[in-house]
Design an enzyme around this catalytic site. Structure first.
Site, PDB file in Angstrom:
ATOM      1  N   TYR A   1      -9.365  -5.454  -0.822  1.00  0.00           N
ATOM      2  CA  TYR A   1      -8.224  -5.625   0.078  1.00  0.00           C
ATOM      3  C   TYR A   1      -8.048  -7.102   0.423  1.00  0.00           C
ATOM      4  O   TYR A   1      -6.937  -7.633   0.390  1.00  0.00           O
ATOM      5  CB  TYR A   1      -8.437  -4.793   1.340  1.00  0.00           C
ATOM      6  CG  TYR A   1      -7.187  -4.555   2.150  1.00  0.00           C
ATOM      7  CD1 TYR A   1      -6.204  -3.675   1.703  1.00  0.00           C
ATOM      8  CD2 TYR A   1      -7.000  -5.185   3.377  1.00  0.00           C
ATOM      9  CE1 TYR A   1      -5.056  -3.443   2.455  1.00  0.00           C
ATOM     10  CE2 TYR A   1      -5.853  -4.964   4.130  1.00  0.00           C
ATOM     11  CZ  TYR A   1      -4.888  -4.087   3.662  1.00  0.00           C
ATOM     12  OH  TYR A   1      -3.748  -3.868   4.413  1.00  0.00           O
TER      13      TYR A   1
ATOM     14  N   SER B   1      -0.494  -8.196   5.303  1.00  0.00           N
ATOM     15  CA  SER B   1      -1.600  -7.946   6.221  1.00  0.00           C
ATOM     16  C   SER B   1      -2.242  -9.237   6.711  1.00  0.00           C
ATOM     17  O   SER B   1      -2.263 -10.254   6.013  1.00  0.00           O
ATOM     18  CB  SER B   1      -2.668  -7.065   5.559  1.00  0.00           C
ATOM     19  OG  SER B   1      -3.865  -7.045   6.302  1.00  0.00           O
TER      20      SER B   1
END
Length: 270
Positions: free
Chosen positions: A154, A141
């Site tokens: 995250y 990501s």
């Protein structure tokens, strides 16, 4: 140059019941590869596998389970029709929002987003070193290069995933082990849709930051960029090229970049 996935290539893709993983599996199959799909959602995985096998008969297998579990990784490898050439560690979770994110969310994020990739590498790299070839893909990501507003879990674990991928490349890249780190921003997946509907305002802010930062792309778009990067032998695969520019600006003047993030967060909170 890197691996050219095609006929004869044996691949494993985790988190493949939907979203990015499904898109990568579909593109690999279109090129003639054989693919083992993994996912925690057994029912959806079976449906996806049946759909893909209907189009590419005899080249699709699936094993349901937790990508963070070493025994499941072993089962995925065992289900492959031969030595695994390409492992796409795509499974991930987006859990935990704000500073009061629960310990359970931190633990799950670390186990899936980081240790799942570590355990896959532990299972595969020794054999790749013996054969002198193999390709490991980390779905990390853009949050792993920049940050993820709203979710410390995250942000931290995707940074760790990038760090592990860099370490793999630095340690084994000259011994036949290719590493590619996939870092997209917004992708039209269930994870994005579920986040936008989350009752927690911090969670919704996190997703607003994703869709506002750049255009959202399809899983197949992501797969195309990934396969191009693998063939080119590139470490980063960036479906949103602007992420590379942001990453460079962050490195060149981090104070300015953080100030810009302050302004971006404030604009989302209005």
């Amino acid at each position: 140059m890197g691996l050219t996935p095609g006929a004869g290539t044996v691949a494993v893709v985790t988190g493949a019941a939907s979203g990015i993983g499904e898109g990568i599996a579909e593109r690999l199959l279109e090129r003639g590869a054989s693919v083992v799909l993994g996912d925690l959602d057994a029912d959806r995985l079976a449906e996806t596998s049946a759909r893909l096998d209907g189009v590419h008969p005899g080249r699709v297998a699936h094993v349901a389970g937790d990508a963070a579990d070493a025994e499941h990784v072993a089962a995925l490898v065992a289900a492959a029709p031969g030595d695994v050439d390409l492992y796409v560690a795509n499974a991930g979770v987006f859990k935990g929002f704000g500073l009061d994110a629960a310990d359970a969310d931190w633990s799950m994020s670390w186990d899936v987003n980081v240790m799942g990739q570590v355990r896959a590498a532990q299972a595969l790299v020794p054999g790749w070193l013996e054969r002198g070839r193999g390709c490991f893909v980390s779905t990390a990501s853009a949050a792993g290069l920049l940050t993820q507003l709203g979710s410390p879990t995250y942000s931290a674990t995707k940074h760790a995933a990038v760090g592990f991928a860099e370490w793999l490349a630095a340690t084994y890249g000259d011994q036949g082990v290719q590493v590619c780190c996939l870092c997209p921003m917004g992708v039209r997946t269930d994870m994005l849709r579920e986040g936008e509907q989350n009752a927690d305002e911090t969670a919704r802010l996190a997703m607003r930051s994703v869709v506002t930062a750049g255009a959202t792309v399809s899983p197949l778009d992501v797969a195309d960029v990934l396969l191009e990067a693998i063939e080119a032998g590139s470490f980063f695969a960036l479906p949103h090229p602007e992420v590379g520019t942001m990453y460079a600006r962050k490195a060149s003047d981090t104070d300015q970049w953080v100030a810009g993030m302050h302004r971006f967060r404030t604009s989302l909170e209005r």
